[in-house]
Enzyme design. Structure first.
Site, PDB file in Angstrom:
ATOM      1  N   PRO A 132      91.036  31.188  16.907  1.00 37.25           N
ATOM      2  CG  PRO A 132      88.822  31.849  16.553  1.00 37.25           C
ATOM      3  CD  PRO A 132      89.806  31.560  17.624  1.00 37.25           C
TER       4      PRO A 132
ATOM      5  CG  ASP B 160      90.546  35.756  19.062  1.00 36.08           C
ATOM      6  OD1 ASP B 160      89.693  35.067  18.474  1.00 36.08           O
ATOM      7  OD2 ASP B 160      90.792  35.613  20.278  1.00 36.08           O
ATOM      8  CG  HIS B 161      86.946  35.259  12.686  1.00 34.39           C
ATOM      9  ND1 HIS B 161      85.872  36.115  12.764  1.00 34.39           N
ATOM     10  CD2 HIS B 161      87.067  34.940  11.375  1.00 34.39           C
ATOM     11  CE1 HIS B 161      85.360  36.295  11.560  1.00 34.39           C
ATOM     12  NE2 HIS B 161      86.066  35.607  10.694  1.00 34.39           N
ATOM     13  NE  ARG B 162      88.644  33.168  20.601  1.00 35.90           N
ATOM     14  CZ  ARG B 162      89.419  32.719  21.591  1.00 35.90           C
ATOM     15  NH1 ARG B 162      89.024  31.687  22.322  1.00 35.90           N
ATOM     16  NH2 ARG B 162      90.576  33.297  21.834  1.00 35.90           N
ATOM     17  CB  VAL B 163      88.186  39.610  19.662  1.00 32.15           C
ATOM     18  CG1 VAL B 163      88.164  41.029  20.223  1.00 32.15           C
ATOM     19  CG2 VAL B 163      88.478  38.608  20.777  1.00 32.15           C
TER      20      VAL B 163
END
Length: 426
Positions: A223, A398-401
């Site tokens: 994402p 990376d929006h997860r990170v």
């Protein structure tokens, strides 16, 4: 007895390779650890060493042959007491043990029994001795569990939980070759669409297949979001000119890119929560600043990694980057030189591109896209209009990170360091 020499898997993403050059010929006596051939993987040209001793019986794959699948027989080896005639007859037979090959990455490793004799190639023993490694604790990936060079080179890595950050991302390593068609349209379907138009068909080599698979995986699963800032470079340009005058006698010439690398490395230390990678079901926060830098080469690109970049001087980073870029263009980088890192830089500004959005290189948490420095009208500190050299930067995250506020903090630190370059020497 004659056994087959198989095409090895020399990198995590390798499914096939090119047998670039044979360094032995039929009838040559070879020793364990001797270099037999040069093999081009999807990323580099690597040396392939013998595991066992014997005589080269029959070369089954001519040098220059591309598309040779991993585990395909490329030659036969006659062990003591064998003959060339036996080797030729044995060639089509699928021999169970592999004679001379670094086993594929995914191959199971035979454990070394307690108190049993350790089987290792001379080169592996030498490397182990230099590193102080206990060979009884190293699992061999060669035939019959024999320890080869790749086993002891990898043994220097940290235990498995930490080592996730260093190798190439697992999803890409396992990606099938068909992933190189990111649109999902079959080749036959596309070719029919252009059947009445003139075209030249360009087959995908290993590198383009890998790039296609990685970019498809990145855009489909990561994402992305984007943060943009402009940097005024006038102070940096003046500081760079001053430093280069002092370094001229040493033959060192710093580039703007060297300052960008240093600024990113320092910013990752200042914002440690952003110095992270995505590891499938968890985040790994790295302590060192290992910064990857995209290098364009013919037919693709590499991202060599400058490890511990925050601890290195600008002149050291400059020399190391020049060396990595030079060897990248001749495909002479070893896998450990282009795998890993938590952050990447893609600089197209030197090619005149004003701004762009870069695709994250998994498992990295972010990548910085650097545009060209251009003269632009700006509002000066006293409120008057003036002219400054302005460079556009876009951070793909990376929006997860990394969340938005954290990404903004990282980019802010990068900008502040570039606009106040003397702080990088502190």
């Amino acid at each position: 007895m004659a056994v087959e020499i198989l095409m090895p898997a020399l990198s995590p993403t390798m499914e096939e390779g090119t047998l670039a050059k044979w360094l032995v010929k039929e009838g040559d006596v070879v020793k364990s650890g001797q270099i037999l051939a040069e093999i081009e993987t999807d990323k580099a040209t690597m040396e392939f060493e013998a595991v066992d001793e014997g005589t080269i019986g029959k070369i089954l794959v001519a040098e220059g042959t591309s598309g040779v699948k991993v585990n395909t027989a490329i030659a036969t080896l006659i062990e003591e007491g064998g003959s060339a005639e036996v080797a030729v007859k044995a060639a089509p037979v699928a021999a169970a043990p592999v004679a001379v090959v670094a086993a594929p990455v995914a191959a199971p490793k035979a454990p070394v029994a307690q108190g049993a004799r350790v089987f290792a190639s001379p080169l592996a023993r030498r490397i182990a001795a230099e590193k102080g490694l206990d060979l009884t604790k190293v699992q061999g990936s060669g035939p019959h569990g024999r320890i080869v060079r790749s086993d002891v080179e990898g043994a220097k890595a940290a235990p498995a939980p930490v080592a996730i950050a260093a190798p190439a991302p697992a999803p890409v390593a396992a990606a099938p070759a068909k992933a190189a068609m990111p649109t999902g349209m079959a080749a036959e379907t596309v070719m029919k669409m252009y059947a009445d138009r003139a075209y030249t068909e360009v087959p995908l080599d290993g590198m383009r297949r890998t790039i296609a698979a990685r970019l498809t995986e990145a855009k489909q699963t990561i994402p992305h979001f984007y943060l943009r800032r402009e940097v005024r470079l006038d102070a940096l340009m003046a500081f760079r000119e001053q430093l280069n005058k002092g370094l001229e006698a040493r033959g060192v010439k710093l580039s703007v890119n060297d300052f960008i690398i240093k600024a990113c490395a320092a910013a990752l230390q200042a914002v440690p929560n952003a110095n992270a990678v995505w590891a499938g079901d968890r985040i790994l926060k790295l302590k060192p600043s290992d910064v990857a830098v995209a290098v364009a080469i013919e037919g693709g690109l590499f991202t060599p990694v400058l490890k511990d970049a925050d601890k290195k001087t600008l002149s050291t980073l400059s020399a190391e980057m020049k060396d990595l870029a030079s060897r990248a263009k001749t495909k002479k980088l070893a896998p450990h030189e282009y795998q890993g890192g938590s952050f990447a830089i893609s600089n197209l500004g030197m090619m005149g591109v004003e701004n762009f959005d870069a695709v994250i290189n998994p498992p990295h948490g972010a990548i910085l896209a650097v545009g060209a420095g251009l003269k632009k009208p700006v509002v000066l500190k006293d409120g008057t209009l003036g002219v400054a050299t302005v460079m556009s930067m876009t951070l793909s995250v990376d929006h997860r990170v990394i969340d938005g506020a954290l990404g903004d903090e990282l980019l802010k630190h990068i900008v502040e360091l570039l606009e106040n370059p003397m702080a990088m020497l502190a």
